[in-house]
Motif scaffolding. Structure first.
Motif, PDB file in Angstrom:
ATOM      1  N   LEU A  85      25.305  28.133 -13.189  1.00  0.00           N
ATOM      2  CA  LEU A  85      26.367  28.865 -13.883  1.00  0.00           C
ATOM      3  C   LEU A  85      27.733  28.242 -13.627  1.00  0.00           C
ATOM      4  O   LEU A  85      28.564  28.157 -14.539  1.00  0.00           O
ATOM      5  N   PHE A  86      27.988  27.785 -12.400  1.00  0.00           N
ATOM      6  CA  PHE A  86      29.257  27.132 -12.080  1.00  0.00           C
ATOM      7  C   PHE A  86      29.389  25.819 -12.857  1.00  0.00           C
ATOM      8  O   PHE A  86      30.449  25.513 -13.395  1.00  0.00           O
ATOM      9  N   GLY A  87      28.294  25.055 -12.938  1.00  0.00           N
ATOM     10  CA  GLY A  87      28.313  23.814 -13.716  1.00  0.00           C
ATOM     11  C   GLY A  87      28.575  24.072 -15.190  1.00  0.00           C
ATOM     12  O   GLY A  87      29.327  23.336 -15.839  1.00  0.00           O
ATOM     13  N   ALA A  88      27.966  25.129 -15.737  1.00  0.00           N
ATOM     14  CA  ALA A  88      28.203  25.479 -17.139  1.00  0.00           C
ATOM     15  C   ALA A  88      29.660  25.872 -17.356  1.00  0.00           C
ATOM     16  O   ALA A  88      30.273  25.486 -18.359  1.00  0.00           O
ATOM     17  N   LEU A  89      30.231  26.605 -16.421  1.00  0.00           N
ATOM     18  CA  LEU A  89      31.624  27.008 -16.526  1.00  0.00           C
ATOM     19  C   LEU A  89      32.556  25.802 -16.499  1.00  0.00           C
ATOM     20  O   LEU A  89      33.476  25.694 -17.319  1.00  0.00           O
ATOM     21  N   VAL A  90      32.293  24.867 -15.601  1.00  0.00           N
ATOM     22  CA  VAL A  90      33.113  23.648 -15.525  1.00  0.00           C
ATOM     23  C   VAL A  90      32.983  22.857 -16.823  1.00  0.00           C
ATOM     24  O   VAL A  90      33.984  22.364 -17.372  1.00  0.00           O
ATOM     25  N   PHE A  91      31.762  22.722 -17.341  1.00  0.00           N
ATOM     26  CA  PHE A  91      31.549  22.003 -18.592  1.00  0.00           C
ATOM     27  C   PHE A  91      32.299  22.654 -19.747  1.00  0.00           C
ATOM     28  O   PHE A  91      32.899  21.966 -20.574  1.00  0.00           O
ATOM     29  N   ILE A  92      32.273  23.991 -19.815  1.00  0.00           N
ATOM     30  CA  ILE A  92      32.976  24.692 -20.888  1.00  0.00           C
ATOM     31  C   ILE A  92      34.471  24.417 -20.811  1.00  0.00           C
ATOM     32  O   ILE A  92      35.115  24.153 -21.830  1.00  0.00           O
ATOM     33  N   PHE A  93      35.039  24.465 -19.613  1.00  0.00           N
ATOM     34  CA  PHE A  93      36.471  24.207 -19.481  1.00  0.00           C
ATOM     35  C   PHE A  93      36.816  22.761 -19.834  1.00  0.00           C
ATOM     36  O   PHE A  93      37.785  22.507 -20.540  1.00  0.00           O
ATOM     37  N   ILE A  94      36.017  21.812 -19.380  1.00  0.00           N
ATOM     38  CA  ILE A  94      36.304  20.402 -19.652  1.00  0.00           C
ATOM     39  C   ILE A  94      36.130  20.086 -21.133  1.00  0.00           C
ATOM     40  O   ILE A  94      36.888  19.297 -21.703  1.00  0.00           O
ATOM     41  N   TRP A  96      38.200  15.336 -23.360  1.00  0.00           N
ATOM     42  CA  TRP A  96      36.806  15.405 -23.815  1.00  0.00           C
ATOM     43  C   TRP A  96      36.700  14.976 -25.279  1.00  0.00           C
ATOM     44  O   TRP A  96      35.782  14.259 -25.658  1.00  0.00           O
ATOM     45  N   THR A  97      37.648  15.420 -26.102  1.00  0.00           N
ATOM     46  CA  THR A  97      37.626  15.055 -27.515  1.00  0.00           C
ATOM     47  C   THR A  97      37.778  13.546 -27.682  1.00  0.00           C
ATOM     48  O   THR A  97      37.075  12.932 -28.488  1.00  0.00           O
ATOM     49  N   GLY A  98      38.665  12.953 -26.882  1.00  0.00           N
ATOM     50  CA  GLY A  98      38.835  11.502 -26.942  1.00  0.00           C
ATOM     51  C   GLY A  98      37.597  10.754 -26.489  1.00  0.00           C
ATOM     52  O   GLY A  98      37.190   9.767 -27.105  1.00  0.00           O
ATOM     53  N   LEU A  99      36.984  11.209 -25.399  1.00  0.00           N
ATOM     54  CA  LEU A  99      35.759  10.563 -24.913  1.00  0.00           C
ATOM     55  C   LEU A  99      34.619  10.703 -25.908  1.00  0.00           C
ATOM     56  O   LEU A  99      33.864   9.756 -26.139  1.00  0.00           O
ATOM     57  N   ARG A 100      34.514  11.856 -26.505  1.00  0.00           N
ATOM     58  CA  ARG A 100      33.447  12.075 -27.482  1.00  0.00           C
ATOM     59  C   ARG A 100      33.638  11.183 -28.704  1.00  0.00           C
ATOM     60  O   ARG A 100      32.677  10.611 -29.208  1.00  0.00           O
ATOM     61  N   ALA A 101      34.879  11.051 -29.164  1.00  0.00           N
ATOM     62  CA  ALA A 101      35.143  10.187 -30.313  1.00  0.00           C
ATOM     63  C   ALA A 101      34.872   8.733 -29.953  1.00  0.00           C
ATOM     64  O   ALA A 101      34.303   7.981 -30.743  1.00  0.00           O
ATOM     65  N   ARG A 102      35.267   8.329 -28.758  1.00  0.00           N
ATOM     66  CA  ARG A 102      35.085   6.934 -28.338  1.00  0.00           C
ATOM     67  C   ARG A 102      33.609   6.563 -28.215  1.00  0.00           C
ATOM     68  O   ARG A 102      33.159   5.550 -28.721  1.00  0.00           O
ATOM     69  N   PHE A 103      32.831   7.414 -27.522  1.00  0.00           N
ATOM     70  CA  PHE A 103      31.416   7.104 -27.331  1.00  0.00           C
ATOM     71  C   PHE A 103      30.599   7.397 -28.583  1.00  0.00           C
ATOM     72  O   PHE A 103      29.567   6.789 -28.800  1.00  0.00           O
ATOM     73  N   GLY A 104      31.045   8.309 -29.406  1.00  0.00           N
ATOM     74  CA  GLY A 104      30.345   8.589 -30.659  1.00  0.00           C
ATOM     75  C   GLY A 104      30.438   7.420 -31.624  1.00  0.00           C
ATOM     76  O   GLY A 104      29.478   7.076 -32.299  1.00  0.00           O
ATOM     77  N   THR A 105      31.604   6.749 -31.665  1.00  0.00           N
ATOM     78  CA  THR A 105      31.747   5.591 -32.550  1.00  0.00           C
ATOM     79  C   THR A 105      30.991   4.397 -32.009  1.00  0.00           C
ATOM     80  O   THR A 105      30.504   3.575 -32.766  1.00  0.00           O
TER      81      THR A 105
END
Length: 99
Positions: free
Chosen positions: A67-76, A82-91
């Protein structure tokens, strides 16, 4: 007096809505804040006011750790990083470069 509170909260809700905030999570936070505060106090008292023991208990229990890991993931995941990393690795995957 209740009419003034109603007008105050109505203006607050209007400001939230015009600035793009969702009203639902704010209302949920107001409702749950008392429960969170009471249970936080109960947890601190049960650990004899030692924050180290409290967090050690969170990190040693498997359910609490998940649950703590899920909470940290939700915040990050809600940060611009996160949006920048997702766009970078997605491309990179789309081009076939791999990660």
């Amino acid at each position: 007096m209740p009419v003034y509170w109603m007008l105050l909260f109505g203006a607050f809700g209007y400001l939230l809505k015009t600035n793009g905030y969702q009203v639902g999570p704010v209302i949920l936070g107001v409702i749950l804040s008392r429960l969170i505060d009471e249970n936080w106090r109960r947890a601190i008292i049960s650990e004899q006011e030692d924050l180290g023991r409290l967090f050690r208990g969170i990190l040693t229990s498997p359910l609490s750790l998940v649950l703590f890991g899920a909470l940290v993931f939700i915040f990050i995941s809600q940060t611009p990083l996160w949006t920048g990393l997702r766009a970078r690795f997605g491309t990179a995957r789309a081009r076939g470069d791999g990660v």
